[in-house]
Scaffold this active site. Structure first.
Site: not given
Ligand code: EPZ
Length: 427
Positions: A22, A92, A121, A404
């Site tokens: 995914k 998202r 997020r 999903r």
């Molecule tokens: C990706 O989400 C995945 N989704 C998530 O999988 C996964 O849990 C996550 O990465 C972490 O590995 C997809 O790839 C579609 P992040 P993403 O940006 O990119 C903070 C699932 O179950 N952050 O790596 O949205 C954020 O709050 C899903 O398949 C900021 O602060 O996650 C978090 O604490 C759930 N500012 C950390 O970074 C930003 O601009 C990591 O989030 C972006 C993120």
């Protein structure tokens, strides 16, 4: 809304095939916006999130033909740069069209994704990077309005290469900026970039199309912008989180499962922890054989960015540790709200206490089936796993969360002996 009913206690035996990833498919589908011509993608998983992004791409003008797990996409004529709230609110990861739209059209209007069950997020790092590449960003009425600085979209000025340090390691932030940088003027360097295999799969797809990217899979990715990208046929990598989830299914039921079409090196942290818990794991051909045991040994887990233990496997590991032979601590360092499954596990008799970002689990001999509520994708998987191990009947409500990210989960589990069925339209 559907619910899934499980009668626990069956040891799972047999072979479970893993579908396409995914979290690789979503950015690769978004990346088709970056150029003209026909792309043919295979091993695309049949998931609600994929359906959502295909709806969004069609709204933007992409033509799409679907044939099983193969898709033919053509983004030669884009008719919109607006990703509306009604679609983005359901997923998202729709934010992944922002970078490609800016690179291709110089303009984008994308609804803010909003938070979800596991945390706020934010997307501030996506936006910070795009501003450094020469975009003007305005947040208004729940939307991100972005356009190239000082020039109307139609005069096709381009994004500018930039050096971008990501304060927090962000997977989709890395992917969005990497995609935007492929067509920028000059070189972009992403520092503290995400190293997930899905980032590498996206980079491979882009490089096949003529992008100049080096360092994908490390924390420094360099992208030299090119004039345009050609269309490409591409096979999506296997889903490592689906594979890890079924590995835990084999472990938690004391079964003997062959998890087929997965890439073991994508699962090193999960394999290490499951082996530490006493689970037998044998790499065999293009999969992993998993042999569970009556009750696993307790192991402490801390979620970290790749190659650390994946946050997307935290809830599944907690299900397994709930029937462990002792006490352990699971610490979630990525998302501030990713313990929604704890209350539901407690309903099944689990002994879990939350202290800040840690959960202290005291293993119990058996979980007892109960009606439980799914709240997000991986929490749903956790409840399915605990239902497989529990005594008696478990009903998992609101399984739309599950759909999903898990393709045909009850069919795959039924085939290896689980007593699991879906009731349509239940409350
Ligand atoms: C990706 O989400 C995945 N989704 C998530 O999988 C996964 O849990 C996550 O990465 C972490 O590995 C997809 O790839 C579609 P992040 P993403 O940006 O990119 C903070 C699932 O179950 N952050 O790596 O949205 C954020 O709050 C899903 O398949 C900021 O602060 O996650 C978090 O604490 C759930 N500012 C950390 O970074 C930003 O601009 C990591 O989030 C972006 C993120």
């Amino acid at each position: 809304m559907d619910k899934i009913v499980i009668i626990g206690g069956q040891r799972l035996e047999g072979e479970i095939p893993i579908s396409g990833s995914k979290n690789a498919a979503l950015p690769i589908l978004a990346a088709t916006l970056l150029g003209k011509g026909d792309h043919h993608l295979t091993n695309v998983p049949d998931l609600k999130d994929v359906t959502t992004i295909l709806k969004l791409l069609r709204r933007l003008g992409v033509t799409i033909q679907e044939d099983g797990d193969s898709l033919a996409l053509n983004a030669s004529t884009l008719t919109s740069y607006d990703a509306p709230y009604d679609l983005v609110k359901t997923m998202r990861a729709s934010i992944l069209v922002l970078g490609p739209l800016l690179a291709r059209l110089g303009e984008a209007k994308v609804s803010l994704p909003g938070g979800c069950a596991i945390g706020a997020r934010p997307i501030n790092l996506h936006l910070m990077g795009l501003e450094k590449m020469g975009c003007e960003i305005e947040i208004r009425s729940g939307y991100v309005y972005a356009r190239l600085l000082g020039s109307p979209a139609k005069n096709n000025k381009r994004l500018q290469g930039a050096r971008i340090y990501l304060d927090t390691t962000t997977v989709t932030g890395t992917e969005n900026l990497m995609m935007a940088a492929t067509l920028a003027n000059g070189t972009t360097i992403l520092e503290n970039a995400a190293r997930e295999p899905e980032v590498i799969d996206l980079a491979n797809f882009l490089c096949c199309r003529g992008a100049k990217i080096s360092g994908a899979g490390t924390d420094i990715i360099t992208i030299d912008g090119v004039e345009n990208l050609k269309p490409m046929d591409y096979r999506i990598m296997p889903d490592r989180i689906e594979a890890g989830t079924y590995m835990v299914a084999g472990a938690i039921t004391g079964g003997n499962l062959y998890v087929k079409n997965c890439i073991p090196r994508h699962l090193e942290a999960v394999i290490f922890k499951l082996k530490e818990a006493g689970v037998q794991i044998i790499e065999d051909g293009d999969g992993l054989r998993v042999k569970g045991l009556e009750r696993p040994r307790p192991v402490d887990v801390k979620t970290l960015p790749y190659p650390g233990f994946p946050t997307d496997m935290q809830a599944q590991m907690m299900a397994l540790m709930s029937i462990g032979t002792g006490r352990c601590v699971i610490t979630e360092t990525i998302f501030e709200g990713r313990f929604t499954h704890v209350g539901e596990l407690r309903r099944m008799g689990a002994d879990i206490k939350i202290q800040g970002s840690s959960a202290i689990i005291q293993g119990v001999t058996r979980l007892l089936g109960a009606p439980v509520m799914a709240s997000d994708l991986r929490a749903s998987a956790c409840l399915i796993l605990s239902g497989l191990a529990a005594e008696g009947e478990t009903q998992v409500l609101r399984v739309y969360h599950l759909d999903r990210g898990y393709e045909r989960i009850e069919a795959k589990l039924q085939k290896v002996g689980a007593k699991i069925m879906r009731s349509k339209g239940e409350s």
